[in-house]
Design a protein around this motif. Sequence first.
Motif, PDB file in Angstrom:
ATOM      1  N   ILE A  37       0.849  -1.201   0.000  1.00  0.00           N
ATOM      2  CA  ILE A  37       0.000   0.000   0.000  1.00  0.00           C
ATOM      3  C   ILE A  37       0.877   1.241   0.000  1.00  0.00           C
ATOM      4  O   ILE A  37       0.616   2.209  -0.718  1.00  0.00           O
ATOM      5  N   GLY A  38       1.931   1.213   0.813  1.00  0.00           N
ATOM      6  CA  GLY A  38       2.850   2.350   0.876  1.00  0.00           C
ATOM      7  C   GLY A  38       3.496   2.636  -0.470  1.00  0.00           C
ATOM      8  O   GLY A  38       3.629   3.792  -0.875  1.00  0.00           O
ATOM      9  N   LYS A  39       3.912   1.597  -1.175  1.00  0.00           N
ATOM     10  CA  LYS A  39       4.514   1.791  -2.500  1.00  0.00           C
ATOM     11  C   LYS A  39       3.507   2.368  -3.480  1.00  0.00           C
ATOM     12  O   LYS A  39       3.834   3.243  -4.290  1.00  0.00           O
ATOM     13  N   ARG A  40       2.269   1.897  -3.420  1.00  0.00           N
ATOM     14  CA  ARG A  40       1.240   2.416  -4.337  1.00  0.00           C
ATOM     15  C   ARG A  40       0.954   3.889  -4.093  1.00  0.00           C
ATOM     16  O   ARG A  40       0.694   4.649  -5.029  1.00  0.00           O
ATOM     17  N   LEU A  41       0.978   4.298  -2.817  1.00  0.00           N
ATOM     18  CA  LEU A  41       0.670   5.687  -2.481  1.00  0.00           C
ATOM     19  C   LEU A  41       1.903   6.577  -2.442  1.00  0.00           C
ATOM     20  O   LEU A  41       1.780   7.798  -2.300  1.00  0.00           O
ATOM     21  N   GLY A  42       3.083   5.973  -2.518  1.00  0.00           N
ATOM     22  CA  GLY A  42       4.307   6.755  -2.401  1.00  0.00           C
ATOM     23  C   GLY A  42       4.554   7.194  -0.976  1.00  0.00           C
ATOM     24  O   GLY A  42       5.091   8.276  -0.730  1.00  0.00           O
ATOM     25  N   ARG A  43       4.165   6.360  -0.024  1.00  0.00           N
ATOM     26  CA  ARG A  43       4.302   6.639   1.410  1.00  0.00           C
ATOM     27  C   ARG A  43       5.135   5.557   2.065  1.00  0.00           C
ATOM     28  O   ARG A  43       5.240   4.441   1.572  1.00  0.00           O
ATOM     29  N   TYR A  44       5.693   5.892   3.211  1.00  0.00           N
ATOM     30  CA  TYR A  44       6.444   4.928   3.993  1.00  0.00           C
ATOM     31  C   TYR A  44       5.462   3.932   4.603  1.00  0.00           C
ATOM     32  O   TYR A  44       4.363   4.307   5.019  1.00  0.00           O
ATOM     33  N   TYR A  45       5.868   2.658   4.674  1.00  0.00           N
ATOM     34  CA  TYR A  45       4.940   1.626   5.160  1.00  0.00           C
ATOM     35  C   TYR A  45       4.515   1.866   6.605  1.00  0.00           C
ATOM     36  O   TYR A  45       3.421   1.493   7.011  1.00  0.00           O
ATOM     37  N   GLN A  46       5.377   2.524   7.406  1.00  0.00           N
ATOM     38  CA  GLN A  46       5.017   2.791   8.801  1.00  0.00           C
ATOM     39  C   GLN A  46       3.867   3.796   8.880  1.00  0.00           C
ATOM     40  O   GLN A  46       3.038   3.734   9.788  1.00  0.00           O
ATOM     41  N   THR A  47       3.793   4.709   7.915  1.00  0.00           N
ATOM     42  CA  THR A  47       2.671   5.647   7.849  1.00  0.00           C
ATOM     43  C   THR A  47       1.371   4.878   7.655  1.00  0.00           C
ATOM     44  O   THR A  47       0.358   5.187   8.301  1.00  0.00           O
ATOM     45  N   ILE A  48       1.403   3.882   6.804  1.00  0.00           N
ATOM     46  CA  ILE A  48       0.221   3.050   6.563  1.00  0.00           C
ATOM     47  C   ILE A  48      -0.131   2.284   7.830  1.00  0.00           C
ATOM     48  O   ILE A  48      -1.303   2.203   8.221  1.00  0.00           O
ATOM     49  N   ASN A  49       0.873   1.746   8.503  1.00  0.00           N
ATOM     50  CA  ASN A  49       0.654   1.017   9.749  1.00  0.00           C
ATOM     51  C   ASN A  49       0.012   1.917  10.802  1.00  0.00           C
ATOM     52  O   ASN A  49      -0.951   1.519  11.473  1.00  0.00           O
ATOM     53  N   ASN A  50       0.535   3.125  10.956  1.00  0.00           N
ATOM     54  CA  ASN A  50      -0.021   4.068  11.937  1.00  0.00           C
ATOM     55  C   ASN A  50      -1.468   4.416  11.600  1.00  0.00           C
ATOM     56  O   ASN A  50      -2.319   4.515  12.493  1.00  0.00           O
ATOM     57  N   GLU A  51      -1.743   4.610  10.315  1.00  0.00           N
ATOM     58  CA  GLU A  51      -3.108   4.944   9.897  1.00  0.00           C
ATOM     59  C   GLU A  51      -4.054   3.786  10.160  1.00  0.00           C
ATOM     60  O   GLU A  51      -5.192   3.989  10.589  1.00  0.00           O
ATOM     61  N   LEU A  52      -3.604   2.570   9.917  1.00  0.00           N
ATOM     62  CA  LEU A  52      -4.457   1.408  10.180  1.00  0.00           C
ATOM     63  C   LEU A  52      -4.761   1.283  11.671  1.00  0.00           C
ATOM     64  O   LEU A  52      -5.878   0.945  12.056  1.00  0.00           O
ATOM     65  N   LYS A  53      -3.787   1.586  12.511  1.00  0.00           N
ATOM     66  CA  LYS A  53      -4.039   1.563  13.964  1.00  0.00           C
ATOM     67  C   LYS A  53      -5.038   2.646  14.353  1.00  0.00           C
ATOM     68  O   LYS A  53      -5.916   2.434  15.187  1.00  0.00           O
ATOM     69  N   ARG A  54      -4.890   3.820  13.753  1.00  0.00           N
ATOM     70  CA  ARG A  54      -5.744   4.960  14.095  1.00  0.00           C
ATOM     71  C   ARG A  54      -7.195   4.727  13.682  1.00  0.00           C
ATOM     72  O   ARG A  54      -8.115   5.091  14.401  1.00  0.00           O
ATOM     73  N   GLY A  55      -7.400   4.115  12.517  1.00  0.00           N
ATOM     74  CA  GLY A  55      -8.747   4.007  11.982  1.00  0.00           C
ATOM     75  C   GLY A  55      -9.419   2.667  12.181  1.00  0.00           C
ATOM     76  O   GLY A  55     -10.509   2.434  11.662  1.00  0.00           O
ATOM     77  N   THR A  56      -8.784   1.758  12.936  1.00  0.00           N
ATOM     78  CA  THR A  56      -9.362   0.431  13.137  1.00  0.00           C
ATOM     79  C   THR A  56     -10.342   0.463  14.303  1.00  0.00           C
ATOM     80  O   THR A  56     -10.045   1.005  15.364  1.00  0.00           O
ATOM     81  N   THR A  57     -11.509  -0.112  14.085  1.00  0.00           N
ATOM     82  CA  THR A  57     -12.520  -0.194  15.127  1.00  0.00           C
ATOM     83  C   THR A  57     -12.939  -1.653  15.306  1.00  0.00           C
ATOM     84  O   THR A  57     -12.749  -2.476  14.422  1.00  0.00           O
TER      85      THR A  57
END
Length: 125
Positions: A37-57
């Motif tokens: 996902i990070g490669k597709r968005l041009g973001r660091y994978y840890q950013t994706i990990n942090n976002e998944l933690k933030r938005g998971t319910t």
Amino acid sequence: MEQTQNTTQKLTYKHLSFEERQLIEVWHNKGASNREIGKRLGRYYQTINNELKRGTTTQIKENNKTRQLYFAETGQAKYIENRKRCGANSKLVSAVDFINYACKQIIDFNWSPDAIVGFVTSLRT
């Protein structure tokens, strides 16, 4: 050996947009890894990990089984909530008495702001 291509990327550190959060939701639900996902968005994978933690319910089903799901709306809502709390707090709230005193001196006695500060400072010493 001569290098013909520059592979260094400038890091910009921009916040995720709601559209990016929606793409994360879609790709995560399809089983893509954080790195993919990070490669597709041009973001660091840890950013994706942090976002998944933030938005998971936690979602509770009818038979009391729970499962964790990421929702872009939840991530965006938490992002907005966190942004409201960031930055320095206003000092005006803690100085209400001084502001009221200063307004009274300016209106009633035509004092200048410098005179008010000088007078208050002389009281403290």
